[in-house]
Design a protein around this motif. Sequence first.
Motif, short mmCIF file in Angstrom:
data_model
loop_
_atom_site.label_atom_id
_atom_site.label_comp_id
_atom_site.label_asym_id
_atom_site.label_seq_id
_atom_site.Cartn_x
_atom_site.Cartn_y
_atom_site.Cartn_z
N VAL A 83 0.85 -1.19 0.00
CA VAL A 83 0.00 0.00 0.00
C VAL A 83 0.89 1.24 0.00
O VAL A 83 1.82 1.37 0.81
N HIS A 84 0.59 2.16 -0.91
CA HIS A 84 1.34 3.41 -1.01
C HIS A 84 0.37 4.55 -0.69
O HIS A 84 -0.66 4.69 -1.34
N HIS A 114 -1.56 2.30 6.86
CA HIS A 114 -2.00 1.48 7.99
C HIS A 114 -1.50 0.04 7.90
O HIS A 114 -1.82 -0.77 8.77
N GLY A 115 -0.77 -0.29 6.85
CA GLY A 115 -0.25 -1.64 6.73
C GLY A 115 -0.38 -2.19 5.32
O GLY A 115 -1.18 -1.69 4.51
N GLY A 154 -11.04 7.63 6.91
CA GLY A 154 -9.66 7.43 6.50
C GLY A 154 -8.75 6.81 7.52
O GLY A 154 -7.54 6.71 7.32
N SER A 155 -9.31 6.35 8.63
CA SER A 155 -8.48 5.79 9.70
C SER A 155 -8.20 4.30 9.52
O SER A 155 -7.62 3.66 10.39
N GLY A 156 -8.62 3.74 8.40
CA GLY A 156 -8.37 2.34 8.13
C GLY A 156 -8.76 2.02 6.69
O GLY A 156 -9.31 2.86 5.98
N TYR A 157 -8.46 0.79 6.28
CA TYR A 157 -8.86 0.36 4.95
C TYR A 157 -8.89 -1.16 4.86
O TYR A 157 -8.34 -1.86 5.72
N ILE A 202 -10.33 -10.86 2.44
CA ILE A 202 -10.31 -9.49 2.92
C ILE A 202 -9.26 -9.35 4.02
O ILE A 202 -9.19 -10.17 4.94
N PHE A 203 -8.44 -8.29 3.93
CA PHE A 203 -7.45 -7.98 4.96
C PHE A 203 -7.77 -6.58 5.48
O PHE A 203 -7.90 -5.64 4.70
N SER A 204 -7.93 -6.46 6.80
CA SER A 204 -8.38 -5.21 7.42
C SER A 204 -7.24 -4.54 8.17
O SER A 204 -6.46 -5.20 8.86
N TYR A 205 -7.18 -3.20 8.09
CA TYR A 205 -6.11 -2.44 8.72
C TYR A 205 -6.66 -1.18 9.38
O TYR A 205 -7.68 -0.65 8.96
N GLY A 206 -5.95 -0.69 10.41
CA GLY A 206 -6.41 0.48 11.12
C GLY A 206 -7.74 0.22 11.80
O GLY A 206 -7.94 -0.82 12.43
N SER A 207 -8.68 1.14 11.65
CA SER A 207 -10.01 0.98 12.29
C SER A 207 -10.97 0.12 11.49
O SER A 207 -12.08 -0.16 11.95
#
Length: 271
Positions: free
Chosen positions: A19-20, A28-29, A48-51, A60-65
């Motif tokens: 992720v760029h 977030h990762g 915007g605090s996660g994706y 599905i891979f989850s990051y941040g919130s």
Amino acid sequence: MASAPDGNGYWLVSAAGQVHAYGSAKHHGDSPDSYRGTIVDLAATPDGSGYWITSSSGQIFSYGSARHHGGAARSGSDPVTGITSTPTGEGYWQVVADHQVSPNGDARFFGTLLLDEAYDRKYPSFTGTVGAWGGHTNGRIPSSLLCRVERGDHRLRCDAATALLALDAAFREEFNETLRVTDTYRSYDGQVRTRGRWCQQRMCYKAAIPGTSNHGWGLAIDIGSGVNSFGTPQHEWMRQNAGQFGWIHPLWAQQGGSNPEPWHWEFTGTG
């Protein structure tokens, strides 16, 4: 690609899962090293605090919130091609290459390209009809006229497949599990084999005479997930809700019918 909420940045994800983040977008990762298929898209939470990152296999891979709500209930080998978040950030839609849409979390199903006017123009002779269609005989329908459902090689007439996808979305919203399909279109030879197995047990009545089954029209399904037992919450839910999506439990298959089969349901159309 996904835009930052303030419009002053964005995220890009590579096929390898890197992720760029640019501008106001925060990193977030990256996706893990191990995943099935390739990484195809990213969707950000509304603030915007996660994706979420999705692979072509539907993972599905989850990051941040961002919270994980499950992956695409896709058909056969068709890859997932995209993902977008709901306005609340509590769900997302994944898009599959064969024009299916898989809702997860609080995402709702509203239809797919399989139901649009272009599809009706392409197949005007049989969309919405019950019984014989397309000029073919029972159990001898070309696979090109059928659409995959679930995993494996389960197929239905395309309008029935799309209606089943909508039914599955509602079922998952109620029970947090996918409506498991165990049988769909059955070729003529398949009907002969099925009838033969039952006849060997002296119960020929348990299978239709080859060439007469609605499975042979791609308009019948056998399902599990608790629906395959009378009296369960899942079966009762189906009895009350399947009709909204064009699916019925025929009288002969109902409890007290001539050949009770709680798992057998047939498509009669949504028009």
